[in-house]
Motif scaffolding. Sequence first.
Motif, PDB file in Angstrom:
ATOM      1  N   CYS A 162       0.747  -1.167  -0.115  1.00 16.20           N
ATOM      2  CA  CYS A 162      -0.051  -0.084  -0.006  1.00 16.20           C
ATOM      3  C   CYS A 162       1.052   1.202   0.152  1.00 16.20           C
ATOM      4  N   ILE A 163       1.966   1.254   0.820  1.00 16.68           N
ATOM      5  CA  ILE A 163       2.758   2.532   0.800  1.00 16.68           C
ATOM      6  C   ILE A 163       3.525   2.462  -0.633  1.00 16.68           C
ATOM      7  N   ALA A 164       3.788   1.508  -1.168  1.00 14.11           N
ATOM      8  CA  ALA A 164       4.383   1.539  -2.467  1.00 14.11           C
ATOM      9  C   ALA A 164       3.522   2.112  -3.570  1.00 14.11           C
ATOM     10  N   ILE A 165       2.452   1.725  -3.452  1.00 17.46           N
ATOM     11  CA  ILE A 165       1.211   2.466  -4.338  1.00 17.46           C
ATOM     12  C   ILE A 165       1.087   3.826  -3.935  1.00 17.46           C
ATOM     13  N   GLY A 166       1.058   4.261  -2.756  1.00 16.89           N
ATOM     14  CA  GLY A 166       0.915   5.339  -2.372  1.00 16.89           C
ATOM     15  C   GLY A 166       1.981   6.524  -2.859  1.00 16.89           C
ATOM     16  N   LEU A 167       3.100   5.874  -2.699  1.00 17.90           N
ATOM     17  CA  LEU A 167       4.415   6.672  -3.362  1.00 17.90           C
ATOM     18  C   LEU A 167       4.617   6.642  -4.981  1.00 17.90           C
ATOM     19  N   SER A 168       3.733   5.713  -5.441  1.00 16.54           N
ATOM     20  CA  SER A 168       3.910   5.730  -6.854  1.00 16.54           C
ATOM     21  C   SER A 168       3.020   6.666  -7.682  1.00 16.54           C
ATOM     22  N   GLN A 169       2.602   7.591  -6.833  1.00 16.04           N
ATOM     23  CA  GLN A 169       1.753   8.595  -7.325  1.00 16.04           C
ATOM     24  C   GLN A 169       2.730   9.936  -7.899  1.00 16.04           C
ATOM     25  N   TYR A 170       3.950   9.886  -7.010  1.00 15.33           N
ATOM     26  CA  TYR A 170       4.870  10.961  -7.334  1.00 15.33           C
ATOM     27  C   TYR A 170       5.697  10.472  -8.500  1.00 15.33           C
ATOM     28  N   PHE A 171       5.697   9.421  -9.217  1.00 16.45           N
ATOM     29  CA  PHE A 171       6.251   9.028 -10.474  1.00 16.45           C
ATOM     30  C   PHE A 171       5.651   9.869 -11.668  1.00 16.45           C
ATOM     31  N   TYR A 172       4.275  10.104 -11.210  1.00 14.56           N
ATOM     32  CA  TYR A 172       3.771  11.100 -12.521  1.00 14.56           C
ATOM     33  C   TYR A 172       4.578  12.376 -12.616  1.00 14.56           C
ATOM     34  N   ILE A 173       4.991  13.061 -11.631  1.00 13.74           N
ATOM     35  CA  ILE A 173       5.739  14.227 -11.511  1.00 13.74           C
ATOM     36  C   ILE A 173       6.876  13.986 -12.612  1.00 13.74           C
ATOM     37  N   LEU A 174       7.831  12.843 -12.240  1.00 13.76           N
ATOM     38  CA  LEU A 174       8.914  12.324 -13.114  1.00 13.76           C
ATOM     39  C   LEU A 174       8.559  12.354 -14.458  1.00 13.76           C
ATOM     40  N   TRP A 175       7.474  11.521 -14.779  1.00 20.96           N
ATOM     41  CA  TRP A 175       6.987  11.133 -16.018  1.00 20.96           C
ATOM     42  C   TRP A 175       6.625  12.493 -16.763  1.00 20.96           C
ATOM     43  N   ARG A 176       5.790  13.367 -16.106  1.00 17.53           N
ATOM     44  CA  ARG A 176       5.365  14.481 -16.937  1.00 17.53           C
ATOM     45  C   ARG A 176       6.521  15.438 -17.158  1.00 17.53           C
ATOM     46  N   THR A 177       7.656  15.649 -16.233  1.00 17.60           N
ATOM     47  CA  THR A 177       8.668  16.260 -16.261  1.00 17.60           C
ATOM     48  C   THR A 177       9.456  15.845 -17.575  1.00 17.60           C
ATOM     49  N   SER A 178       9.777  14.584 -17.795  1.00 13.37           N
ATOM     50  CA  SER A 178      10.437  14.030 -18.959  1.00 13.37           C
ATOM     51  C   SER A 178       9.795  14.224 -20.201  1.00 13.37           C
ATOM     52  N   ASP A 179       8.408  14.172 -20.229  1.00 11.96           N
ATOM     53  CA  ASP A 179       7.810  14.020 -21.632  1.00 11.96           C
ATOM     54  C   ASP A 179       7.704  15.447 -22.323  1.00 11.96           C
ATOM     55  N   PRO A 180       8.216  15.678 -23.436  1.00  7.15           N
ATOM     56  CA  PRO A 180       8.530  16.933 -24.158  1.00  7.15           C
ATOM     57  C   PRO A 180       7.125  17.612 -24.518  1.00  7.15           C
ATOM     58  N   THR A 181       6.073  16.796 -24.297  1.00  7.22           N
ATOM     59  CA  THR A 181       4.828  17.256 -24.995  1.00  7.22           C
ATOM     60  C   THR A 181       3.908  18.124 -23.730  1.00  7.22           C
ATOM     61  N   THR A 182       4.778  17.992 -22.563  1.00  2.32           N
ATOM     62  CA  THR A 182       4.098  18.558 -21.500  1.00  2.32           C
ATOM     63  C   THR A 182       3.981  20.025 -21.614  1.00  2.32           C
ATOM     64  N   LEU A 183       2.800  20.453 -21.583  1.00  6.82           N
ATOM     65  CA  LEU A 183       2.442  21.974 -21.795  1.00  6.82           C
ATOM     66  C   LEU A 183       3.156  22.973 -20.656  1.00  6.82           C
ATOM     67  N   PHE A 184       2.599  22.537 -19.344  1.00 11.48           N
ATOM     68  CA  PHE A 184       3.204  23.151 -18.156  1.00 11.48           C
ATOM     69  C   PHE A 184       3.558  22.560 -17.208  1.00 11.48           C
ATOM     70  N   LEU A 185       4.669  22.879 -16.631  1.00 12.89           N
ATOM     71  CA  LEU A 185       5.230  22.295 -15.492  1.00 12.89           C
ATOM     72  C   LEU A 185       5.264  23.371 -14.065  1.00 12.89           C
ATOM     73  N   GLU A 186       4.571  22.962 -13.211  1.00 10.85           N
ATOM     74  CA  GLU A 186       4.976  23.502 -11.945  1.00 10.85           C
ATOM     75  C   GLU A 186       6.077  23.703 -11.482  1.00 10.85           C
ATOM     76  N   SER A 187       6.903  22.486 -11.551  1.00 18.69           N
ATOM     77  CA  SER A 187       8.451  22.625 -11.084  1.00 18.69           C
ATOM     78  C   SER A 187       9.182  21.450 -11.933  1.00 18.69           C
ATOM     79  N   ASP A 188      10.140  21.687 -12.191  1.00 19.12           N
ATOM     80  CA  ASP A 188      10.977  20.827 -13.278  1.00 19.12           C
ATOM     81  C   ASP A 188      11.810  19.785 -12.286  1.00 19.12           C
ATOM     82  N   ILE A 189      11.373  18.531 -12.452  1.00 21.88           N
ATOM     83  CA  ILE A 189      12.126  17.610 -11.583  1.00 21.88           C
ATOM     84  C   ILE A 189      12.875  16.649 -12.830  1.00 21.88           C
TER      85      ILE A 189
END
Length: 198
Positions: free
Chosen positions: A135-162
């Motif tokens: 359950c903890i791993a699933i909860g933490l996995s939400q933060y991988f979304y930030i990494l994925w969106r940061t590395s995706d060149p099609t992302t239009l807006f980033l609140e912070s660049d990770i």
Amino acid sequence: PKGTLAYKVNLLSACFALLAILVFFNLLVELRIRPLIALITSLTYALSYTFWLFSLVAEVYSLNILFVVAVLNLFIRWRHSKQDRYFYAACFVYAISFGNHQTMIALLPAIAYLVWVTDRSTYINPKKILIVLGCIAIGLSQYFYILWRTSDPTTLFLESDIQSWLLFMRNPGTDVAFHMSLYEIMTDRLPLALEFFW
């Protein structure tokens, strides 16, 4: 399905608030409070100024209240029924709640105590420990979304660049998401939380 994006998000906040009140009522009934008193208490809380204010705007608070009452409700159900499905559901909901607001950590001492007085063997049961870690791993996995969106060149807006996971862990969105670095969490906040717990 209709209206502007702002309208939809505000409406979603109101829906979370309504669900929170319904779960709160259910929690009070589960605590063996008479239904009429539980209803009056729930309505009083629902109509309070602060709750009403945060139920009408696009903020994290109404969802956070829903998470708090849902976690408490599930743990109390587990305490009364001794059915492990409520324990696992409570742990899962608690773990995913960290994707909404980090103040959920404040519930941890109460949860630890409730588990201790309900079933101490939970702390040494390998199956339960593995499921809680999952359950903890699933909860933490939400933060991988930030990494994925940061590395995706099609992302239009980033609140912070990770740029990397290590950079994120060294300084997880200071002044944006966590308001402190991982170092400060480990050396200042965690010892303070443990001191409050003891």
